[in-house]
Structure formats: structure tokens, C-alpha cells
Design a protein around this motif. Sequence first.
Motif, PDB file in Angstrom:
ATOM      1  N   ILE A 153      21.307  30.823  19.485  1.00 64.61           N
ATOM      2  CA  ILE A 153      21.979  29.210  19.764  1.00 64.61           C
ATOM      3  C   ILE A 153      20.850  28.426  20.533  1.00 64.61           C
ATOM      4  O   ILE A 153      20.517  27.239  19.724  1.00 64.61           O
ATOM      5  CB  ILE A 153      22.961  29.458  20.713  1.00 64.61           C
ATOM      6  N   SER A 154      20.213  28.758  21.257  1.00 63.45           N
ATOM      7  CA  SER A 154      19.148  27.898  22.020  1.00 63.45           C
ATOM      8  C   SER A 154      17.923  27.434  20.849  1.00 63.45           C
ATOM      9  O   SER A 154      17.533  26.559  20.746  1.00 63.45           O
ATOM     10  CB  SER A 154      18.427  28.594  23.031  1.00 63.45           C
ATOM     11  N   GLY A 155      17.677  28.548  20.180  1.00 62.86           N
ATOM     12  CA  GLY A 155      16.635  28.427  18.952  1.00 62.86           C
ATOM     13  C   GLY A 155      17.091  27.307  18.181  1.00 62.86           C
ATOM     14  O   GLY A 155      16.183  26.582  17.763  1.00 62.86           O
ATOM     15  N   ASN A 213      13.870  35.336  16.692  1.00 59.29           N
ATOM     16  CA  ASN A 213      13.326  34.002  17.179  1.00 59.29           C
ATOM     17  C   ASN A 213      13.657  33.086  15.743  1.00 59.29           C
ATOM     18  O   ASN A 213      12.956  32.846  15.023  1.00 59.29           O
ATOM     19  CB  ASN A 213      11.871  34.221  17.174  1.00 59.29           C
ATOM     20  N   ILE A 214      14.852  32.553  15.729  1.00 63.37           N
ATOM     21  CA  ILE A 214      15.200  31.537  14.743  1.00 63.37           C
ATOM     22  C   ILE A 214      14.720  30.285  14.996  1.00 63.37           C
ATOM     23  O   ILE A 214      14.696  29.369  14.186  1.00 63.37           O
ATOM     24  CB  ILE A 214      16.981  31.693  14.473  1.00 63.37           C
ATOM     25  N   GLY A 215      14.147  30.142  16.055  1.00 59.04           N
ATOM     26  CA  GLY A 215      13.402  28.796  16.497  1.00 59.04           C
ATOM     27  C   GLY A 215      12.039  28.474  16.035  1.00 59.04           C
ATOM     28  O   GLY A 215      11.390  27.645  16.419  1.00 59.04           O
ATOM     29  N   ALA A 216      11.612  29.302  15.460  1.00 61.31           N
ATOM     30  CA  ALA A 216      10.183  29.431  14.825  1.00 61.31           C
ATOM     31  C   ALA A 216       9.809  27.805  14.072  1.00 61.31           C
ATOM     32  O   ALA A 216       8.691  27.410  13.841  1.00 61.31           O
ATOM     33  CB  ALA A 216       9.730  30.511  13.893  1.00 61.31           C
ATOM     34  N   GLU A 217      10.843  27.633  13.530  1.00 59.30           N
ATOM     35  CA  GLU A 217      10.854  26.093  12.951  1.00 59.30           C
ATOM     36  C   GLU A 217      10.135  25.110  13.686  1.00 59.30           C
ATOM     37  O   GLU A 217       9.547  24.281  13.614  1.00 59.30           O
ATOM     38  CB  GLU A 217      12.265  25.666  12.273  1.00 59.30           C
ATOM     39  N   GLY A 218      11.092  25.032  14.916  1.00 62.21           N
ATOM     40  CA  GLY A 218      10.661  23.953  16.102  1.00 62.21           C
ATOM     41  C   GLY A 218       9.445  24.190  16.653  1.00 62.21           C
ATOM     42  O   GLY A 218       8.502  23.400  17.126  1.00 62.21           O
ATOM     43  N   GLN A 219       8.811  25.630  16.590  1.00 64.26           N
ATOM     44  CA  GLN A 219       7.653  25.914  17.457  1.00 64.26           C
ATOM     45  C   GLN A 219       6.580  25.551  16.342  1.00 64.26           C
ATOM     46  O   GLN A 219       5.480  25.275  16.644  1.00 64.26           O
ATOM     47  CB  GLN A 219       7.711  27.474  17.639  1.00 64.26           C
ATOM     48  N   PHE A 220       6.696  25.563  15.084  1.00 64.15           N
ATOM     49  CA  PHE A 220       5.948  25.179  14.042  1.00 64.15           C
ATOM     50  C   PHE A 220       5.850  23.456  14.078  1.00 64.15           C
ATOM     51  O   PHE A 220       4.543  23.274  14.106  1.00 64.15           O
ATOM     52  CB  PHE A 220       6.391  25.296  12.653  1.00 64.15           C
ATOM     53  N   VAL A 221       6.668  22.900  14.304  1.00 61.93           N
ATOM     54  CA  VAL A 221       6.604  21.453  14.585  1.00 61.93           C
ATOM     55  C   VAL A 221       5.996  21.060  15.826  1.00 61.93           C
ATOM     56  O   VAL A 221       5.031  20.184  15.699  1.00 61.93           O
ATOM     57  CB  VAL A 221       8.123  20.805  14.660  1.00 61.93           C
ATOM     58  N   MET A 222       6.182  21.974  16.921  1.00 55.57           N
ATOM     59  CA  MET A 222       5.374  21.697  18.213  1.00 55.57           C
ATOM     60  C   MET A 222       3.959  21.929  18.076  1.00 55.57           C
ATOM     61  O   MET A 222       3.219  21.222  18.303  1.00 55.57           O
ATOM     62  CB  MET A 222       6.129  22.243  19.121  1.00 55.57           C
ATOM     63  N   GLY A 223       3.749  22.981  17.277  1.00 59.41           N
ATOM     64  CA  GLY A 223       2.425  23.202  16.947  1.00 59.41           C
ATOM     65  C   GLY A 223       1.687  22.310  16.187  1.00 59.41           C
ATOM     66  O   GLY A 223       0.499  21.543  16.744  1.00 59.41           O
ATOM     67  N   TYR A 236       9.234  26.081   6.911  1.00 57.79           N
ATOM     68  CA  TYR A 236       8.277  27.242   7.088  1.00 57.79           C
ATOM     69  C   TYR A 236       8.841  28.306   7.816  1.00 57.79           C
ATOM     70  O   TYR A 236       8.822  29.510   7.797  1.00 57.79           O
ATOM     71  CB  TYR A 236       6.871  26.864   7.486  1.00 57.79           C
ATOM     72  N   GLY A 237       9.699  27.736   9.176  1.00 54.71           N
ATOM     73  CA  GLY A 237      10.330  28.863  10.105  1.00 54.71           C
ATOM     74  C   GLY A 237      11.274  29.647   9.449  1.00 54.71           C
ATOM     75  O   GLY A 237      11.375  30.889   9.532  1.00 54.71           O
ATOM     76  N   PHE A 238      12.202  28.748   8.571  1.00 53.80           N
ATOM     77  CA  PHE A 238      13.377  29.554   8.175  1.00 53.80           C
ATOM     78  C   PHE A 238      12.754  30.410   6.984  1.00 53.80           C
ATOM     79  O   PHE A 238      13.468  31.602   6.865  1.00 53.80           O
ATOM     80  CB  PHE A 238      14.349  28.405   7.659  1.00 53.80           C
ATOM     81  N   ASP A 239      11.966  30.039   6.227  1.00 49.72           N
ATOM     82  CA  ASP A 239      11.496  30.788   4.978  1.00 49.72           C
ATOM     83  C   ASP A 239      10.606  32.168   5.860  1.00 49.72           C
ATOM     84  O   ASP A 239      10.643  33.166   5.021  1.00 49.72           O
ATOM     85  CB  ASP A 239      10.083  30.052   4.198  1.00 49.72           C
TER      86      ASP A 239
END
Length: 361
Positions: A144-146, A83-93, A279-282
Amino acid sequence: MNTGGKVFNKSSILVPLTAIILGLITGAIVMLAGGYDPILAYSSLFGKLFEQPYDRAEAVRAITPLIFTGLAIAFAFRTGLFNIGAEGQFVMGMTGATIIGVSIDGLPWIIHAPLAVIVGAVFGGLWAAIAGWLKAARGVNEVISGIMLNWIALFLANFLMARFFVMPNQQKTETVPGSASMAIGWLSELMDNARVHWGTLVAVICVVVFFIILWKTKLGYELRAVGHNPDAAHYAGMNVNRTLMKSMFISGVFAGLGGAFEILGVFGYQTVMAGLPGYGFDGIAVALLGGNTPIGVLLGAVLFGGLSYGSAGMSFGAEVPPEIVRIVIGSVVFFVAAHGIVKFLLKPFMARRADKRKEAA
């Protein structure tokens, strides 16, 4: 602790500890090469972390979002996904919490604040579920999608904030009312107005929830089975596609919670962001440091966040650039990732221990 498979063992503890020591030694060598005093630098770092109540509380504040994103990454890893998309999920949160926080007024705190947190978590979960659906339905690699969804989340959040929520002639929204705030006012006063909030407690609870879901429930068994071997899970009667989406949704909920508390507990407003918060990348490094275990993620976040926050002490106390701390963290991550090197270095020590046990027997 044995729950159908060893989650924790001596090696899983000894190898990261050795990697941390090797990382600190590497950082010391780099500092010596640059003409800095590593003893003064490390003492300044730990002084920044522990001397003042404000700094202790702010260090905890810096650690909290890393726990959430680390759990998000580790949960997906445990189920065979990256889940490399945690960064975007953090932003959506962040975005979901802001929308509820500033759009609704007049509700009691017991309703408004939890509602804002829940919506932020759901926004993060649904954003992650998009990547899960793309993988399940179309075979699109979640990496890729993440990555693509990270940037879409940033620009979508900025559009929504700029179009509907920012104050005139400013780049930030109104401050969320007290009924939506997750800050702990009385504790903040005791800690010299540090930004402490309820998200830290929720993060620790999520560590427990992570373990219970994966190792104490039928859902967790299915998630781990699909991650280990999707073909075998399919022949066992499990719905692999649905399980993939569930895994990504739960992972995104963890990241979304981190974003929600960053708005409701730390800043109180959302800005039009120039870039992703990071934060997602960290969280990837935190999950790696923690061996994708819940307790490991907690300890990894403490290390990563503590070193990052304490870097200011190295700058002021020993005039060491903050980039040196990144070298230390990078070295620790490298030695954890290259665990074969660490195990090779530990092999003589472990062999001597084995010989002593044989002699004692």
C-alpha cells in the motif's frame, strides 16, 4: 552452488526455460490466429536484436534498467518484502542524479559523475526506507505505502524540476555537463552512436553484490532470517524493525541506481513526466522470471528487455503489432508463475530420466 541452501538447481533452470518455450509457442498461436506468420515475426525480432551494432547496443541499453529494478524487487522478495515501490525509487534516483548533475559545474569527472550516481542511489534508498519505516513502526503494508509513494515520487520530481530546473518555456532541464555524464563516448561511436553507458557494467557488478550481501555476510543472514520468520528472528535477538528498514533501503538503492544511470548515461536531462516510466513494474516480471536469484534476474532482464526492444523488428519486418510481444512476455510470466503446470508437463520427461538413472545404477 550451495551456501547454506541451494540457490540454483536443475529445476530452477529447467522450469523457466520450459516456460519461455511455452510462452513463445503461445505467442505463435496468437499470431497464427491473427493471420501473421510467426516464423517471419520471430526471425524479424531476432534480426532486430543482432544484425546491426546500433541495435545490439541499444538492446543492452534497454536491458540495463531492468536489471536494476529486477534486483531491487528480488532483494526485497528474498527478505520477505514486496517492494512494489521500485517505480518511485527509480524516479527519485533520476531526480537525485539530475539535481547534482545540473546544479554543480566545474568538478572533475572522477568526482562529479560518481557523486551524481551516489546521490541518485541514496535518494532511491531513502525513498524505499520510508515504506520500510512505515511497516516497521506503524505496521503499514509495504504494498500500500509503496503504491502511494510511487505517485508521490512522480509529482514531487515534477514539482522540483518545474520549479527549479527546467529551462524557460520548455519541459526539460539543461543537459548535464560532460563532467557528470556516464555515457561511454568512444564505444558509442563504435556502435553507430548508440546510447551505451557505464551503468551496464555497474548493473552486472550489482548482480554480484546482491549475491555477496545475501549469502556471504552476517547482514544477509539476518535479512533472510527476518524474511523467513520474523518472530523466530526476534527471539533469536535480531532487531526485526531495523532489519526491515535496511532491506528496503538496499532494495531502493538498486532501483535508484537504475534511475541515476538513465539520466546520466542515456538522456542527459530530465523532463516533466506525464507518467511513471514503467521500469519498476517491469522489474516485478523480471524478478519473477529470474526466481528472485541474481543470475536469474540478469537472464530475465535479457529476455524481457530483448523481447521488448525487438518488438520493433516484428512490426516492421512482419507487420505484427508490438502488443503481440507483450502477449508473449505475459505468457512466459504466466507459465513461470504457474510453475505447477510446467512441472506437470515436465513430469513424464523427468520420470523417464529417473528411470534411466536407476537402470544405469
